[in-house]
Design an enzyme around this catalytic site. Structure first.
Site, PDB file in Angstrom:
ATOM      1  N   ASP A  91       0.856  -1.182   0.000  1.00 13.49           N
ATOM      2  CA  ASP A  91       0.000   0.000   0.000  1.00 13.49           C
ATOM      3  C   ASP A  91       0.895   1.236   0.000  1.00 13.49           C
ATOM      4  O   ASP A  91       2.118   1.135   0.076  1.00 13.49           O
ATOM      5  CB  ASP A  91      -0.993  -0.037   1.165  1.00 13.49           C
ATOM      6  N   ASP A 265      -8.019  -7.275  -0.035  1.00 14.40           N
ATOM      7  CA  ASP A 265      -7.185  -7.513   1.144  1.00 14.40           C
ATOM      8  C   ASP A 265      -8.014  -7.112   2.350  1.00 14.40           C
ATOM      9  O   ASP A 265      -8.910  -6.264   2.241  1.00 14.40           O
ATOM     10  CB  ASP A 265      -5.914  -6.650   1.122  1.00 14.40           C
ATOM     11  N   CYS A 303     -12.929 -28.525   5.930  1.00 15.19           N
ATOM     12  CA  CYS A 303     -11.731 -27.698   5.728  1.00 15.19           C
ATOM     13  C   CYS A 303     -10.473 -28.564   5.719  1.00 15.19           C
ATOM     14  O   CYS A 303     -10.344 -29.512   6.490  1.00 15.19           O
ATOM     15  CB  CYS A 303     -11.647 -26.646   6.828  1.00 15.19           C
ATOM     16  N   CYS A 305      -7.357 -27.414   6.354  1.00 20.82           N
ATOM     17  CA  CYS A 305      -6.253 -26.728   7.036  1.00 20.82           C
ATOM     18  C   CYS A 305      -5.729 -27.550   8.218  1.00 20.82           C
ATOM     19  O   CYS A 305      -6.388 -28.484   8.682  1.00 20.82           O
ATOM     20  CB  CYS A 305      -6.706 -25.349   7.507  1.00 20.82           C
ATOM     21  N   CYS A 308      -8.118 -27.935  11.276  1.00 16.40           N
ATOM     22  CA  CYS A 308      -9.309 -28.778  11.108  1.00 16.40           C
ATOM     23  C   CYS A 308      -8.955 -30.249  10.897  1.00 16.40           C
ATOM     24  O   CYS A 308      -9.744 -31.126  11.236  1.00 16.40           O
ATOM     25  CB  CYS A 308     -10.150 -28.268   9.949  1.00 16.40           C
ATOM     26  N   HIS A 334      -6.423 -21.432   9.655  1.00 14.39           N
ATOM     27  CA  HIS A 334      -7.783 -21.830   9.261  1.00 14.39           C
ATOM     28  C   HIS A 334      -8.495 -20.699   8.513  1.00 14.39           C
ATOM     29  O   HIS A 334      -9.065 -20.912   7.443  1.00 14.39           O
ATOM     30  CB  HIS A 334      -8.618 -22.243  10.477  1.00 14.39           C
TER      31      HIS A 334
HETATM   32 ZN   LIG Z   1      -9.681 -25.216   8.847  1.00 11.03          ZN
END
Ligand SMILES: [Zn+2]
Length: 361
Positions: A91, A265, A303, A305, A308, A334
């Site tokens: 930015d 973003d 999920c 990730c 999870c 996550h």
């Molecule tokens: Zn997750």
């Protein structure tokens, strides 16, 4: 050649795109995790890449004050410094100067301010902002703009937008063209559709590689945010990427993609992860809540990730309550995975021509 932007499919106003930078290719619509101080908080670079992100945002204001743009340049640039081999957008510093710095004073030349860290005096001009982003080695540089507060009287918003357009011209002139690198202009104009149009048209006259829509999601409400996107997008070139700055919640992203935005973003997924909030397909969960204390189920069974696939809600609740660092790490991973997968689902829906049915959760 600055950066490449190919549109692979369209569905209504939405576009499926491919952005080609000096540090790799990004499928759009894309979400950019925020790496404020040369780090996405609580994440390793490998962890950020594992979520699917291929571009992160760096903050000029923070990096110019600490550790300093010249120092980062001497150490090989921001990609090397933070060991992030993929793309970086920086930015301009304008937003943080307004929100964090002390004793700031805006003039035609730029903004003078005192650092929130040590009180040292600085002058940020369009030329200096672009120079800092060049020293950092940003793939995508943002023009310096003034972030107009909300609410504000129309005359204030108009004068602020006109100043931002004069700064946009100076930013464009200061930018050094290199292959794979781009500069984006920023549409301002508050909540006034005619000012948004005038700002967009002025930026197109100057000519940028991409166009951002700034100064939104600061309290005006989602309906107004969407209306201001609709007031800007028709005046921006169809073949250039569009970036909605600082937005937002999952439903904001879906609605903005449907209105033709390609890039986003927001600190929300990372900041929320550090306060025990998780975005899931079943809604937002607060892991601090006692109802998770005995729950052996994963946070989100769909999920992929690390939080999870390896841990229960009970464990994540325990970590959150105990203030363990791992709570921030797992919940940030996550939330960024959730955002990355949401964008992948949106890209898939555009490719199939099924975006209209996509739920605006
Ligand atoms: Zn997750």
């Amino acid at each position: 050649m600055t950066i490449g932007f190919e549109i692979l499919a369209r569905d209504g106003a939405a576009r499926l795109g491919r952005l080609t930078t000096a540090h790799g290719v990004i499928g759009t619509p894309a979400f950019m995790p925020v790496g404020t101080a040369a780090t996405v908080k609580a994440m390793t670079p490998e962890g950020v890449a594992a979520t699917g992100a291929r571009i992160v945002l760096g903050n000029t204001y923070h990096l110019m004050l600490r550790p300093g743009a010249e120092r980062i340049a001497a150490l090989g640039g921001l990609h090397r410094f933070m060991n992030w081999p993929h793309a970086i957008l920086t930015d301009s510093g304008g937003f943080q100067v307004m929100s964090l710095a002390k004793l700031r004073k805006i003039g035609e030349d730029g903004v003078t301010f005192r650092s929130h860290l040590d009180g040292s005096a600085h002058l940020l001009t369009p030329g200096r902002s672009i120079e800092i982003q060049h020293l950092l080695g940003a793939d995508i540089t943002m023009a310096l703009d003034e972030c107009t507060p909300f609410p504000a009287p129309r005359e204030t918003v108009e004068a602020s937008m006109e100043l931002s357009m004069r700064w946009a011209e100076r930013s464009r002139r200061a930018f050094v063209e290199r292959p794979g690198h781009a500069i984006f202009g920023i549409v301002q104009g508050g909540v006034y559709a005619d000012l948004r149009k005038r700002s967009a048209e002025r930026l197109v006259e100057i000519g940028f590689d991409g166009y951002a829509i700034g100064g939104l999601a600061i309290g005006e409400g989602q309906a107004t945010t969407f209306a201001m996107i609709e007031a800007s997008v028709p005046y921006l070139p169809a073949d250039r990427p569009r970036y909605l700055m600082g937005v937002g919640k999952p439903g904001d992203l879906v609605g903005a993609v449907k209105r033709g935005v390609d890039m986003f973003d927001c600190v929300l997924p990372t900041r929320s992860g550090r306060t025990g909030q998780a975005f899931t397909r079943a809604g937002t969960l607060n892991l601090r809540n006692a109802r998770h204390a005995d729950d052996p189920a994963p946070l989100d069974p769909q999920c992929r990730c690390p939080a999870c696939t390896g841990f229960s809600r009970a464990y994540l609740h325990h970590l959150t309550k105990a203030g363990e660092i791992l709570a921030s790490m797992l919940l940030t991973a996550h939330n960024l995975t959730y955002y990355a997968d949401l964008m992948a689902d949106l890209r898939e829906a555009i490719a199939r021509g099924e975006l209209a049915a996509f739920p605006e959760t």
